[in-house]
Design a protein around this motif. Structure first.
Motif, mmCIF file in Angstrom:
data_model
loop_
_atom_site.group_PDB
_atom_site.id
_atom_site.type_symbol
_atom_site.label_atom_id
_atom_site.label_comp_id
_atom_site.label_asym_id
_atom_site.label_seq_id
_atom_site.Cartn_x
_atom_site.Cartn_y
_atom_site.Cartn_z
ATOM 1 N N PRO A 59 0.829 -1.212 0.000
ATOM 2 C CA PRO A 59 0.000 0.000 0.000
ATOM 3 C C PRO A 59 0.860 1.257 0.000
ATOM 4 C CG PRO A 59 -0.022 -1.036 2.164
ATOM 5 C CD PRO A 59 0.675 -1.997 1.253
ATOM 6 N N VAL A 60 0.408 2.285 -0.729
ATOM 7 C CA VAL A 60 1.146 3.546 -0.746
ATOM 8 C C VAL A 60 0.951 4.244 0.595
ATOM 9 C CG1 VAL A 60 0.913 3.824 -3.243
ATOM 10 C CG2 VAL A 60 -0.793 4.830 -1.731
ATOM 11 N N PRO A 61 1.948 4.947 1.069
ATOM 12 C CA PRO A 61 1.805 5.698 2.322
ATOM 13 C C PRO A 61 0.914 6.921 2.104
ATOM 14 C CG PRO A 61 3.927 6.151 1.336
ATOM 15 C CD PRO A 61 3.290 5.097 0.488
ATOM 16 N N SER A 62 0.663 7.646 3.173
ATOM 17 C CA SER A 62 -0.173 8.841 3.104
ATOM 18 C C SER A 62 0.546 10.020 3.738
ATOM 19 C CB SER A 62 -1.501 8.608 3.830
ATOM 20 O OG SER A 62 -2.225 9.823 3.968
ATOM 21 N N ILE A 63 0.314 11.192 3.199
ATOM 22 C CA ILE A 63 0.908 12.404 3.764
ATOM 23 C C ILE A 63 0.339 12.698 5.149
ATOM 24 C CG2 ILE A 63 -0.765 14.051 2.827
ATOM 25 C CD1 ILE A 63 1.658 15.854 2.157
ATOM 26 N N HIS A 64 -0.787 12.076 5.489
ATOM 27 C CA HIS A 64 -1.368 12.250 6.823
ATOM 28 C C HIS A 64 -0.606 11.440 7.879
ATOM 29 C CE1 HIS A 64 -4.965 14.452 5.461
ATOM 30 N NE2 HIS A 64 -4.891 13.693 4.393
ATOM 31 N N ASP A 65 0.212 10.475 7.434
ATOM 32 C CA ASP A 65 1.026 9.697 8.368
ATOM 33 C C ASP A 65 2.243 10.516 8.800
ATOM 34 O OD1 ASP A 65 -0.755 7.646 7.821
ATOM 35 O OD2 ASP A 65 0.532 6.770 6.258
ATOM 36 N N ASN A 169 2.973 27.400 11.841
ATOM 37 C CA ASN A 169 2.316 26.084 11.744
ATOM 38 C C ASN A 169 3.109 25.097 10.891
ATOM 39 O OD1 ASN A 169 0.012 26.952 13.279
ATOM 40 N ND2 ASN A 169 -0.726 28.004 11.448
ATOM 41 N N GLN A 170 4.433 25.257 10.905
ATOM 42 C CA GLN A 170 5.349 24.375 10.164
ATOM 43 C C GLN A 170 5.096 24.419 8.654
ATOM 44 O OE1 GLN A 170 8.090 22.628 11.489
ATOM 45 N NE2 GLN A 170 7.518 24.055 13.122
ATOM 46 N N MET A 171 4.614 25.550 8.144
ATOM 47 C CA MET A 171 4.293 25.661 6.722
ATOM 48 C C MET A 171 5.194 26.695 6.049
ATOM 49 S SD MET A 171 0.154 25.279 6.399
ATOM 50 C CE MET A 171 -0.226 26.793 7.275
ATOM 51 N N ALA A 172 5.793 26.315 4.914
ATOM 52 C CA ALA A 172 6.603 27.231 4.112
ATOM 53 C C ALA A 172 6.831 26.602 2.739
ATOM 54 C CB ALA A 172 7.935 27.540 4.787
ATOM 55 N N ILE A 173 7.055 27.449 1.738
ATOM 56 C CA ILE A 173 7.286 26.993 0.362
ATOM 57 C C ILE A 173 8.448 27.791 -0.221
ATOM 58 C CG2 ILE A 173 6.320 26.782 -1.967
ATOM 59 C CD1 ILE A 173 3.538 26.654 -0.705
ATOM 60 N N SER A 174 9.348 27.091 -0.908
ATOM 61 C CA SER A 174 10.459 27.744 -1.598
ATOM 62 C C SER A 174 10.377 27.381 -3.080
ATOM 63 C CB SER A 174 11.794 27.288 -1.003
ATOM 64 O OG SER A 174 12.872 27.943 -1.626
ATOM 65 N N CYS A 175 10.248 28.403 -3.935
ATOM 66 C CA CYS A 175 10.046 28.197 -5.371
ATOM 67 C C CYS A 175 11.320 28.496 -6.148
ATOM 68 C CB CYS A 175 8.933 29.105 -5.892
ATOM 69 S SG CYS A 175 7.342 28.893 -5.095
ATOM 70 N N GLY A 176 11.754 27.555 -6.966
ATOM 71 C CA GLY A 176 12.797 27.859 -7.918
ATOM 72 C C GLY A 176 12.274 28.855 -8.941
ATOM 73 N N GLY A 218 9.118 24.242 -12.401
ATOM 74 C CA GLY A 218 8.673 22.997 -11.775
ATOM 75 C C GLY A 218 9.500 22.555 -10.593
ATOM 76 N N PHE A 219 10.353 23.425 -10.063
ATOM 77 C CA PHE A 219 11.263 23.076 -8.964
ATOM 78 C C PHE A 219 10.796 23.801 -7.718
ATOM 79 C CE2 PHE A 219 15.682 22.441 -7.288
ATOM 80 C CZ PHE A 219 15.844 21.123 -7.688
ATOM 81 N N LYS A 220 10.009 23.123 -6.891
ATOM 82 C CA LYS A 220 9.436 23.747 -5.690
ATOM 83 C C LYS A 220 9.609 22.815 -4.497
ATOM 84 C CE LYS A 220 5.837 26.520 -7.985
ATOM 85 N NZ LYS A 220 6.149 26.183 -9.399
ATOM 86 N N LEU A 221 10.002 23.396 -3.359
ATOM 87 C CA LEU A 221 10.214 22.640 -2.130
ATOM 88 C C LEU A 221 9.200 23.103 -1.095
ATOM 89 C CD1 LEU A 221 12.105 20.571 -0.653
ATOM 90 C CD2 LEU A 221 13.411 22.565 0.143
ATOM 91 N N LEU A 222 8.476 22.145 -0.502
ATOM 92 C CA LEU A 222 7.444 22.459 0.475
ATOM 93 C C LEU A 222 7.687 21.686 1.763
ATOM 94 C CD1 LEU A 222 5.973 21.803 -2.543
ATOM 95 C CD2 LEU A 222 4.052 22.836 -1.365
ATOM 96 N N THR A 223 7.358 22.292 2.887
ATOM 97 C CA THR A 223 7.308 21.509 4.118
ATOM 98 C C THR A 223 6.124 20.565 4.027
ATOM 99 O OG1 THR A 223 5.891 23.110 5.268
ATOM 100 C CG2 THR A 223 8.286 23.419 5.446
ATOM 101 N N ARG A 224 6.147 19.530 4.820
ATOM 102 C CA ARG A 224 5.093 18.509 4.748
ATOM 103 C C ARG A 224 3.714 19.107 5.039
ATOM 104 N NH1 ARG A 224 5.384 13.055 4.596
ATOM 105 N NH2 ARG A 224 3.626 11.823 5.397
ATOM 106 N N GLU A 225 3.635 19.972 6.054
ATOM 107 C CA GLU A 225 2.357 20.562 6.415
ATOM 108 C C GLU A 225 1.860 21.498 5.317
ATOM 109 O OE1 GLU A 225 -1.054 21.034 8.484
ATOM 110 O OE2 GLU A 225 0.567 19.629 8.924
ATOM 111 N N ALA A 226 2.760 22.260 4.689
ATOM 112 C CA ALA A 226 2.354 23.142 3.586
ATOM 113 C C ALA A 226 1.843 22.329 2.400
ATOM 114 C CB ALA A 226 3.522 24.025 3.161
ATOM 115 N N ALA A 227 2.503 21.212 2.115
ATOM 116 C CA ALA A 227 2.061 20.351 1.019
ATOM 117 C C ALA A 227 0.678 19.776 1.297
ATOM 118 C CB ALA A 227 3.076 19.226 0.805
ATOM 119 N N LEU A 228 0.456 19.347 2.537
ATOM 120 C CA LEU A 228 -0.845 18.790 2.914
ATOM 121 C C LEU A 228 -1.942 19.827 2.734
ATOM 122 C CD1 LEU A 228 -2.790 16.777 4.241
ATOM 123 C CD2 LEU A 228 -1.960 17.560 6.472
ATOM 124 N N ARG A 229 -1.740 21.035 3.251
ATOM 125 C CA ARG A 229 -2.789 22.055 3.211
ATOM 126 C C ARG A 229 -3.089 22.518 1.790
ATOM 127 N NH1 ARG A 229 -4.121 25.060 7.544
ATOM 128 N NH2 ARG A 229 -5.854 25.641 6.165
#
Length: 304
Positions: A59-65, A169-176, A218-229
């Motif tokens: 089974p594939v994992p989940s970002i909620h884990d 809230n552990q959220m941030a995004i860095s865009c190339g 297409g080069f973007k880095l997100l924290t896990r919480e930012a990706a989830l939201r």
């Protein structure tokens, strides 16, 4: 001999303004009634598993884990048999070297690469979303299959993410970003493509995202919480998904960094200049109108 107009200029202006308002109202109504209220996060049965190195379906994992890796890299791929191998070799070679240098060996097993096969073509945005929602990393990197951005530039977007701390809230995004290369690219493009580029940039700025000059790298880095939201709210599944992603992030007040990266144009692009830009322009208008009219909401959903 002058022919009198049936309407005076002020009256004609009022009629044209009324017609423009009516047209805008019709577009708003169409955008609202044709909107899918919530993004499609349902997986087909075949998409709930990946094949391990031993040939077992797992089974594939989940970002909620809870995260089990430091970094996940999501690479959307459709008919990329020529370009993907080069990009993967470069990325894995870089990560292997950094893994040894940072003594992370004990955190990595033999499951470095997982292929999530989709039953139907969901578009680039839909593919990236499914990969992100199945990620295991504390940070999640989006990267294109063509390898146009050198993978070592992950250090630059990591630095951009670090400079945004403390993350709310552990959220941030860095865009190339390729904005610093704009003058050189204009010199190599036709006048028509340059006009399309400026038109698209204006629509992005006017309708959706104000402070990011290059939303489409297409080069973007997100924290896990930012990706989830952001990705659990995402609706657009085609080329303009990056714009909606950043539009959502801005409205959620997620801090965003824009970092210059190296970029080389690679042959084999799936974009058809005129029609793809026309579709993206329509998507930009609908992103603004659908959020404005309440057809789309900034809600977080759990992927099934």
């Amino acid at each position: 001999m002058a022919i009198p107009l049936p309407l005076s200029l002020p009256e004609l202006g009022a009629v044209l303004a009324a017609l423009a308002a009516l047209l805008l109202l019709m577009v708003c109504v169409i955008a609202h009634i044709t909107a899918v209220k919530m993004p499609t996060l349902q997986r087909h049965a075949e998409e709930k598993f990946f094949v391990s190195a031993e040939g077992r379906k797992e089974p594939v994992p989940s970002i909620h884990d809870s995260p089990t890796k430091e970094l996940s890299v999501v690479v959307p791929s459709y008919n990329e048999e020529d370009r993907l191998p080069l990009m993967m070799d470069e990325a894995l070679d870089y990560l292997e070297k950094r893994q040894v240098a940072m003594k992370y060996c004990e955190k990595y097993g033999s499951d470095k690469v997982r292929v999530l096969s989709l039953v139907k073509n969901r578009g680039k945005g839909g593919a990236v979303r499914m990969g992100v929602l199945s990620s295991r990393g504390k940070k999640i990197l989006m990267a294109d299959a063509d390898g146009a951005t050198k993978f070592a530039d992950i250090e630059k977007v990591e630095e951009g993410l670090k400079n945004l701390q403390p993350w709310p809230n552990q959220m941030a995004i860095s865009c190339g970003s390729r904005a610093h290369l704009e003058k050189d690219s204009i010199a190599k493009r036709s006048y028509f493509r340059t006009l399309l580029m400026y038109g698209f940039h204006f629509l992005v700025w006017f309708l959706c995202v104000k402070k990011i000059r290059d939303t489409q790298c297409g080069f973007k880095l997100l924290t896990r919480e930012a990706a989830l939201r952001t990705f659990s709210t995402l609706h657009v599944e085609r080329w303009a998904f990056d714009v909606e992603l950043l539009y959502i992030a801005q409205h959620l007040r997620i801090p965003i960094a824009e970092v210059a990266v190296n970029w080389t144009e690679i042959e084999g692009s799936k974009l058809v200049p005129f029609w793809s830009w026309l579709q993206m322009g329509r998507d930009l208008l609908f992103i603004r109108l659908r959020y404005m009219t309440g057809a789309w909401q900034l809600e977080t959903r759990k992927c099934n």
